[in-house]
Enzyme design. Structure first.
Site, PDB file in Angstrom:
ATOM      1  N   TYR A 286      34.130  -0.791 -11.291  1.00 17.10           N
ATOM      2  CA  TYR A 286      32.325  -1.550 -11.547  1.00 17.10           C
ATOM      3  C   TYR A 286      31.839  -0.816 -10.458  1.00 17.10           C
ATOM      4  O   TYR A 286      30.730  -0.741 -10.154  1.00 17.10           O
ATOM      5  CB  TYR A 286      32.992  -3.008 -11.377  1.00 17.10           C
ATOM      6  CG  TYR A 286      31.807  -3.425 -11.405  1.00 17.10           C
ATOM      7  CD1 TYR A 286      30.813  -3.587 -12.306  1.00 17.10           C
ATOM      8  CD2 TYR A 286      31.329  -3.936 -10.230  1.00 17.10           C
ATOM      9  CE1 TYR A 286      29.731  -4.728 -12.260  1.00 17.10           C
ATOM     10  CE2 TYR A 286      30.271  -5.051 -10.523  1.00 17.10           C
ATOM     11  CZ  TYR A 286      29.132  -5.332 -11.109  1.00 17.10           C
ATOM     12  OH  TYR A 286      27.901  -6.197 -10.912  1.00 17.10           O
TER      13      TYR A 286
ATOM     14  N   GLY B  93      20.539  -6.343 -22.816  1.00 12.00           N
ATOM     15  CA  GLY B  93      22.133  -7.382 -21.833  1.00 12.00           C
ATOM     16  C   GLY B  93      21.318  -8.494 -21.742  1.00 12.00           C
ATOM     17  O   GLY B  93      21.187  -9.442 -20.699  1.00 12.00           O
TER      18      GLY B  93
ATOM     19  N   LYS C  25      28.098   1.208 -10.106  1.00 10.73           N
ATOM     20  CA  LYS C  25      27.665   0.924  -9.824  1.00 10.73           C
ATOM     21  C   LYS C  25      26.652   1.165  -8.899  1.00 10.73           C
ATOM     22  O   LYS C  25      25.290   1.957  -8.466  1.00 10.73           O
ATOM     23  CB  LYS C  25      27.726  -0.937  -9.104  1.00 10.73           C
ATOM     24  CG  LYS C  25      27.788  -2.005 -10.249  1.00 10.73           C
ATOM     25  CD  LYS C  25      26.480  -1.682 -11.214  1.00 10.73           C
ATOM     26  CE  LYS C  25      26.873  -3.293 -12.108  1.00 10.73           C
ATOM     27  NZ  LYS C  25      25.123  -2.871 -12.266  1.00 10.73           N
TER      28      LYS C  25
ATOM     29  N   ASN D 204      20.070  -3.121 -17.508  1.00  8.42           N
ATOM     30  CA  ASN D 204      20.796  -4.357 -17.371  1.00  8.42           C
ATOM     31  C   ASN D 204      21.965  -5.491 -17.722  1.00  8.42           C
ATOM     32  O   ASN D 204      23.111  -5.814 -17.090  1.00  8.42           O
ATOM     33  CB  ASN D 204      19.682  -6.323 -17.194  1.00  8.42           C
ATOM     34  CG  ASN D 204      20.485  -6.647 -17.319  1.00  8.42           C
ATOM     35  OD1 ASN D 204      20.446  -7.950 -15.780  1.00  8.42           O
ATOM     36  ND2 ASN D 204      21.284  -7.306 -18.331  1.00  8.42           N
TER      37      ASN D 204
ATOM     38  N   SER E 168      23.747  -2.742  -7.699  1.00  5.35           N
ATOM     39  CA  SER E 168      25.192  -4.362  -7.315  1.00  5.35           C
ATOM     40  C   SER E 168      25.518  -3.597  -6.265  1.00  5.35           C
ATOM     41  O   SER E 168      25.618  -2.513  -5.437  1.00  5.35           O
ATOM     42  CB  SER E 168      26.575  -4.973  -8.367  1.00  5.35           C
ATOM     43  OG  SER E 168      27.478  -5.537  -7.568  1.00  5.35           O
TER      44      SER E 168
ATOM     45  N   SER F   8      19.944 -11.507 -22.967  1.00 10.19           N
ATOM     46  CA  SER F   8      19.953 -12.884 -23.762  1.00 10.19           C
ATOM     47  C   SER F   8      21.052 -13.554 -22.717  1.00 10.19           C
ATOM     48  O   SER F   8      20.091 -14.847 -23.505  1.00 10.19           O
ATOM     49  CB  SER F   8      21.099 -13.041 -24.364  1.00 10.19           C
ATOM     50  OG  SER F   8      22.077 -12.686 -24.063  1.00 10.19           O
ATOM     51  N   ARG F   9      21.116 -13.762 -21.839  1.00 10.12           N
ATOM     52  CA  ARG F   9      21.941 -14.672 -20.879  1.00 10.12           C
ATOM     53  C   ARG F   9      21.678 -13.965 -19.069  1.00 10.12           C
ATOM     54  O   ARG F   9      21.178 -13.122 -19.393  1.00 10.12           O
ATOM     55  CB  ARG F   9      22.783 -15.173 -21.170  1.00 10.12           C
ATOM     56  CG  ARG F   9      24.124 -14.134 -20.623  1.00 10.12           C
ATOM     57  CD  ARG F   9      25.264 -14.918 -21.522  1.00 10.12           C
ATOM     58  NE  ARG F   9      26.382 -13.648 -20.443  1.00 10.12           N
ATOM     59  CZ  ARG F   9      27.787 -14.104 -20.880  1.00 10.12           C
ATOM     60  NH1 ARG F   9      28.278 -15.031 -20.904  1.00 10.12           N
ATOM     61  NH2 ARG F   9      28.488 -12.698 -20.308  1.00 10.12           N
TER      62      ARG F   9
ATOM     63  N   ILE G  19      25.043 -13.772  -7.654  1.00 13.35           N
ATOM     64  CA  ILE G  19      24.757 -14.022  -7.952  1.00 13.35           C
ATOM     65  C   ILE G  19      24.936 -15.518  -9.145  1.00 13.35           C
ATOM     66  O   ILE G  19      26.071 -14.879  -9.950  1.00 13.35           O
ATOM     67  CB  ILE G  19      23.197 -13.439  -9.322  1.00 13.35           C
ATOM     68  CG1 ILE G  19      22.953 -12.712  -8.727  1.00 13.35           C
ATOM     69  CG2 ILE G  19      22.098 -14.228 -10.062  1.00 13.35           C
ATOM     70  CD1 ILE G  19      22.019 -12.747  -7.351  1.00 13.35           C
TER      71      ILE G  19
ATOM     72  N   VAL H  35      24.932  -1.151 -26.269  1.00 14.33           N
ATOM     73  CA  VAL H  35      23.890  -0.125 -25.139  1.00 14.33           C
ATOM     74  C   VAL H  35      24.802   1.154 -24.991  1.00 14.33           C
ATOM     75  O   VAL H  35      23.743   2.058 -24.599  1.00 14.33           O
ATOM     76  CB  VAL H  35      24.042   0.155 -23.656  1.00 14.33           C
ATOM     77  CG1 VAL H  35      22.473  -1.040 -23.989  1.00 14.33           C
ATOM     78  CG2 VAL H  35      24.915  -1.159 -23.105  1.00 14.33           C
TER      79      VAL H  35
HETATM   80  P1  NAD Z   1      26.134 -11.992 -17.864  1.00 14.99           P
HETATM   81  O1  NAD Z   1      27.383 -11.936 -18.102  1.00 14.99           O
HETATM   82  O2  NAD Z   1      25.835 -13.296 -17.697  1.00 14.99           O
HETATM   83  O3  NAD Z   1      25.570 -10.950 -18.350  1.00 14.99           O
HETATM   84  C1  NAD Z   1      25.599 -10.092 -19.180  1.00 14.99           C
HETATM   85  C2  NAD Z   1      24.585  -9.464 -20.759  1.00 14.99           C
HETATM   86  O4  NAD Z   1      24.539  -7.810 -20.974  1.00 14.99           O
HETATM   87  C3  NAD Z   1      25.450 -10.115 -20.835  1.00 14.99           C
HETATM   88  O5  NAD Z   1      24.426 -11.281 -21.999  1.00 14.99           O
HETATM   89  C4  NAD Z   1      26.150  -9.521 -22.189  1.00 14.99           C
HETATM   90  O6  NAD Z   1      26.281  -9.992 -23.578  1.00 14.99           O
HETATM   91  C5  NAD Z   1      25.502  -8.003 -22.084  1.00 14.99           C
HETATM   92  N1  NAD Z   1      26.357  -6.729 -22.290  1.00 14.99           N
HETATM   93  C6  NAD Z   1      27.505  -6.760 -22.103  1.00 14.99           C
HETATM   94  N2  NAD Z   1      28.341  -5.159 -23.027  1.00 14.99           N
HETATM   95  C7  NAD Z   1      26.611  -4.704 -23.491  1.00 14.99           C
HETATM   96  C8  NAD Z   1      26.534  -4.115 -23.825  1.00 14.99           C
HETATM   97  N3  NAD Z   1      27.241  -3.018 -24.864  1.00 14.99           N
HETATM   98  N4  NAD Z   1      25.461  -4.149 -24.676  1.00 14.99           N
HETATM   99  C9  NAD Z   1      24.452  -4.526 -24.866  1.00 14.99           C
HETATM  100  N5  NAD Z   1      24.476  -5.763 -23.515  1.00 14.99           N
HETATM  101  C10 NAD Z   1      25.701  -6.560 -23.974  1.00 14.99           C
HETATM  102  O7  NAD Z   1      26.208 -10.952 -15.781  1.00 14.99           O
HETATM  103  P2  NAD Z   1      25.143 -10.920 -15.235  1.00 14.99           P
HETATM  104  O8  NAD Z   1      25.539 -11.871 -13.977  1.00 14.99           O
HETATM  105  O9  NAD Z   1      23.669 -11.365 -15.647  1.00 14.99           O
HETATM  106  O10 NAD Z   1      25.116  -9.766 -15.114  1.00 14.99           O
HETATM  107  C11 NAD Z   1      23.655  -8.450 -15.127  1.00 14.99           C
HETATM  108  C12 NAD Z   1      23.822  -7.541 -14.952  1.00 14.99           C
HETATM  109  O11 NAD Z   1      23.535  -7.473 -12.776  1.00 14.99           O
HETATM  110  C13 NAD Z   1      24.853  -6.760 -14.938  1.00 14.99           C
HETATM  111  O12 NAD Z   1      24.555  -5.351 -14.624  1.00 14.99           O
HETATM  112  C14 NAD Z   1      26.110  -6.964 -13.235  1.00 14.99           C
HETATM  113  O13 NAD Z   1      26.874  -5.683 -13.501  1.00 14.99           O
HETATM  114  C15 NAD Z   1      24.756  -7.097 -12.414  1.00 14.99           C
HETATM  115  N6  NAD Z   1      25.011  -7.936 -11.370  1.00 14.99           N
HETATM  116  C16 NAD Z   1      25.526  -9.080 -10.924  1.00 14.99           C
HETATM  117  C17 NAD Z   1      25.653 -10.321 -10.276  1.00 14.99           C
HETATM  118  C18 NAD Z   1      26.386 -11.392 -10.056  1.00 14.99           C
HETATM  119  O14 NAD Z   1      26.640 -11.581  -9.123  1.00 14.99           O
HETATM  120  N7  NAD Z   1      26.380 -11.798 -11.335  1.00 14.99           N
HETATM  121  C19 NAD Z   1      25.889  -8.867  -9.051  1.00 14.99           C
HETATM  122  C20 NAD Z   1      25.345  -8.272  -8.763  1.00 14.99           C
HETATM  123  C21 NAD Z   1      24.820  -6.693  -9.727  1.00 14.99           C
END
Ligand code: NAD
Length: 253
Positions: free
Chosen positions: A154, A13, A158, A90, A142, A15-16, A187, A64
């Protein structure tokens, strides 16, 4: 020479959002980085960004939850870079709903991406890492692991990742592999933007509301998480394993 010069990193994950932030930080510190993602547009955009900065990047479309796709992608990274030194699990999705409204698909999708995804990628990576007698696995958990309204699926996934982290730390330690987790708080990413849209408020209002309960009085950025990941990924952190660090601008349990 950077801290990660000569090291290769595989980020799911990547890419962003947070994954991209981790990719950037480790690449800035010298790592060769492979990212996999299901979002092909974001993958291409990320690839262009790293190439513009003259940084080595392998961007592979892979899901994944699909063992074959993960195995093929990791082999491609190993063939290109010569090792798999760091794995960051991630990739993530949210399918929030109150318990009474949550359907089986909401539950299974979240379990599959977070838990099966981390299981498949870690199992594949340990094949390389055990042979190398070196590895760093970092799982993105998380603060929701501590419980969060509307996130039964979720939060469970987590929290599950934390048990997974501690167990792999016990099993893989003797092979020079450490396994740790970073548990982010709020975040600013597309994921939290989607949360604002779902609950029908502006992103600015969601940020403001979240910041009100964050002791350091600001929201988190992907770089904040990348910094904690960089600590665990460092070769010198070899005596730190099975740990969960909350990166949330204040204390969490
Ligand atoms: P995001 O949605 O910007 O990025 C998640 C990435 O995972 C995306 O690029 C998506 O395409 C990719 N993805 C989703 N399903 C997939 C799959 N089956 N195979 C491969 N790639 C896949 O979200 P983010 O906020 O950058 O989250 C990243 C990680 O951090 C996640 O695990 C999320 O649960 C965790 N997280 C985020 C926050 C927050 O506040 N943003 C807080 C706690 C935990």
């Amino acid at each position: 020479m950077g801290v990660f010069t000569g090291r290769s990193v595989f980020i799911t994950g990547g890419s962003r959002g947070i994954g991209r932030g981790i990719a950037k930080r480790l690449a800035d510190d010298g790592a060769k980085v492979a990212i996999i993602d299901v979002n092909e547009e974001a993958l291409q955009e990320a690839k262009a960004y790293f190439l513009e900065n003259n940084q080595e990047i392998l961007a592979i479309a892979a899901d994944v939850t699909d063992r074959t796709q993960v195995e093929v992608a990791m082999k491609e990274a190993h063939d290109a870079f010569g090792s798999i030194d760091v794995l960051v699990n991630n990739a993530g999705v949210i399918r929030d709903n109150m318990l009474f409204k949550m359907d089986d698909t909401d539950w299974e999708t979240v379990m599959n991406v977070h838990l099966k995804g981390a299981f498949v990628a870690s199992q594949t990576a340990q094949g390389y890492m055990v042979k190398q007698k070196y590895g760093r696995i970092i799982n993105i958990s998380s603060t929701s692991a501590l419980g969060n309204r509307g996130q039964a699926n979720y939060a469970t996934a987590k929290a599950g990742l934390q048990g997974f982290t501690k167990t792999l730390a016990i099993e893989l330690g003797k092979f020079g592999i450490t396994v740790n987790a970073v548990a982010p708080g709020f975040i600013e990413t597309d994921m939290t933007k989607a949360t604002a849209a779902r609950i029908g408020i502006s992103f600015e209002d969601l940020v403001e509301g979240s910041v009100a309960s964050i002791p350091v009085a600001r929201s988190g950025k992907p770089e904040d998480i990348a910094n904690a990941v960089a600590f665990f990924a460092d070769e010198r952190s070899s005596f730190v394993s099975g740990q969960v660090i909350y990166v949330a601008g204040g204390p969490k349990a």
